[in-house]
Design an enzyme around this catalytic site. Sequence first.
Site, PDB file in Angstrom:
ATOM      1  CD  GLU A 478     -31.150  61.552  27.823  1.00  0.00           C
ATOM      2  OE1 GLU A 478     -30.730  60.816  26.675  1.00  0.00           O
ATOM      3  OE2 GLU A 478     -31.969  61.376  28.139  1.00  0.00           O
ATOM      4  CG  ASP A 551     -34.561  60.718  25.830  1.00  0.00           C
ATOM      5  OD1 ASP A 551     -35.224  61.759  25.840  1.00  0.00           O
ATOM      6  OD2 ASP A 551     -33.678  60.400  25.063  1.00  0.00           O
ATOM      7  CG  ASP A 553     -33.816  55.846  26.552  1.00  0.00           C
ATOM      8  OD1 ASP A 553     -33.546  56.325  27.637  1.00  0.00           O
ATOM      9  OD2 ASP A 553     -33.732  56.122  25.405  1.00  0.00           O
ATOM     10  CG  ASP A 555     -28.592  54.915  26.840  1.00  0.00           C
ATOM     11  OD1 ASP A 555     -27.913  54.167  27.452  1.00  0.00           O
ATOM     12  OD2 ASP A 555     -28.483  55.038  25.369  1.00  0.00           O
TER      13      ASP A 555
END
Length: 702
Positions: A478, A551, A553, A555
């Site tokens: 990403e 990541d 998180d 998102d």
Amino acid sequence: MRVVVKNEEYTARHLSVLEGLEAVRKRPGMYIGSTDHRGLMHCVWEIIDNAIDEALEGYCSEITVTLHPDRSVSVADNGRGIPIDTVKSVGLSGVEVVFTKLHAGGKFGGGSYSSSGGLHGVGASVVNALSARLDVEVDRGGKTYAMSFRRGEPGRFDDSKQHEPSSPFTPFTDSSELAVVGKTRKGVSGTRVRFWADFQIFPKSVDFSWDTLLERARQSAFLVPGLTINVVDLRGAEPVKEKLHYEGGVVDYVDFLAKDGAVTATWRFTGQGSYIETVQQLDGKGRLQPVDVERTCEVECALRWGVGYETNLRSFVNIIATPKGGTHVAGFEQALVKVFRKQIDKNSRKLKVTAKDSRIEKDDIMAGLTAVVTVRFPEPQFEGQTKEILGTPQIRQVVGKVITDELTHQLNSSKRDDKQQSALLLEKIVGEMKARQSARIHKEISRRKNALETSSLPAKLADCRTNDVEASELFIVEGDSALGTAKSARSSEFQALLPIRGKILNVQKASTADVLSNAECSAIIQVIGAGSGRTFDLEQARYGKVILMTDADVDGAHIRTLLLTLFFRYMRPMVEAGRIYAAVPPLHRVELAATGRKKKEYVYTYSEAELQQLMKKLAKSGRAHKEPIQRYKGLGEMDADQLAETTMDPSGRMLRRITLADEPSLEQAEATFELLMGSVVAPRKEFIVNGAKKLDLQDIDA
């Protein structure tokens, strides 16, 4: 090889004439296909289909099929009952004729059945011939009549001690007897057949399958709206019962079969056509004469396209399944190709179809199609007694015309919803055609390029050097910031990197054409190198592992879900083979202070709970740590050594393998993706609300 010539005579004494049901027992495969599980279940279908023929004529409303603990099966219906009067030509009762004479019955054009599944008049007699015992009871005219058979021979069983095939049996010698064993209420009629398969014919290891029986019963209940079929299994500790009753017919059947998200609503097409057929009929003197007969064939079809690419086509003739197709399926498929080619040529500018594009093929149209095609007409011709293929040639033209007219009318409908669905469907078919074209290109570039060759792979791919597919790994990363760190952290010998920009297209909602035109999706498909959709070839995949590195998180989780949707929808064999993984980067880095001989250390934790456990352990041991504790918000915050140590180096990383093992079936997995990523919002909102009730606010790491 030497040929030895035997000097033996070949005369009439070498010829054998098999009388009655002997031929069935000698060559059972000719009548039921095989003597394994499939043939055993076919015997059940023959008896059930006779009851369903009564339902098709409007005389039967309920059928009950029961699997007994003694490995017998019984089928009961409330139809008219088998005729019990004497058949003059043979001097036997109708019951005995049906169960002992091949090619005997009421379906040879005598007017008893306008359309039926039983045609050859051998079904019941074949089952009787292959049964160690068969009992039949008929309710008719206020009385209950009964007759029993052993391996096709009528006679009496002595059931004073137990009711089973091994009970003492006395065959009829001078004349047969259809016994009256009871009385019934006025107006009550029906037939009950119970048989025990003969394990001189069938292997003792085979048994009747509940799942197969239930599927066939459900199929029949869908095809005869209003008919109730009860399926009962008494073999276990607790009886299992299913009551099947549907009013919606083939439309309900298609909705039941379809598991993916809808591109169109379920369309129902009906129509009929006539044709002339030359048949052999008995004249007044009992001789067969050729006669031209006008037949009418009724066609009913329900079909619906979904977002997937798998085809589920079920075809039937007089509600008898034809799993291998036949002329009715050929006419259906031919009509689809004809209509859609015409529609796409008509809308070529709107659909962006150029002269360079290949022509639409049947596979492009069939992708994502769920359809039920059923025809009803008298005396169909099948290839063999198992009736798996329809052979009547005139039906191709009849079905083709009905589907052509009805589908053309549907696609040209001026209603707003119909126009939207037709547009989406044409886009999907064009997308499948372009995917097929792309698959050829993907296969051409799927082999690794050496230094002397030019590569047409995406420029942003940082490929690895090894040619060993099993050892190679592709990290889908990403963001470009993480790519820079990952390049320094990877082992370029066997680890390749492909960056993506943020959230890719949600392929669950998008058409195939949109997916192929999306830069990120097409790059992933191209780099994997094995095609997409129905053309995907797992053996052509360029990497042994595909690792999604996002990541830690919300998102990142969303991007990972979008990527998984892409793989599930367009490269599913990769998921089924367990070759898709999710990297697990750490959430925290705790720096432990140096004490005594102990040097400064770094400890990584992967969840809030794990961090709390570490804190308790450090407090207990008196080991100090540096504050504040580092919380990684993205892969870009790590340096190369940290990323390699925690996430990329096989010796120290943790990977989560993505499989379908948590889902009971592929249909459940389809339903899960449709719930989470599909176009319908309401079920997803309900899922989120229900999940939020179980969430503790303290668990949220924010």
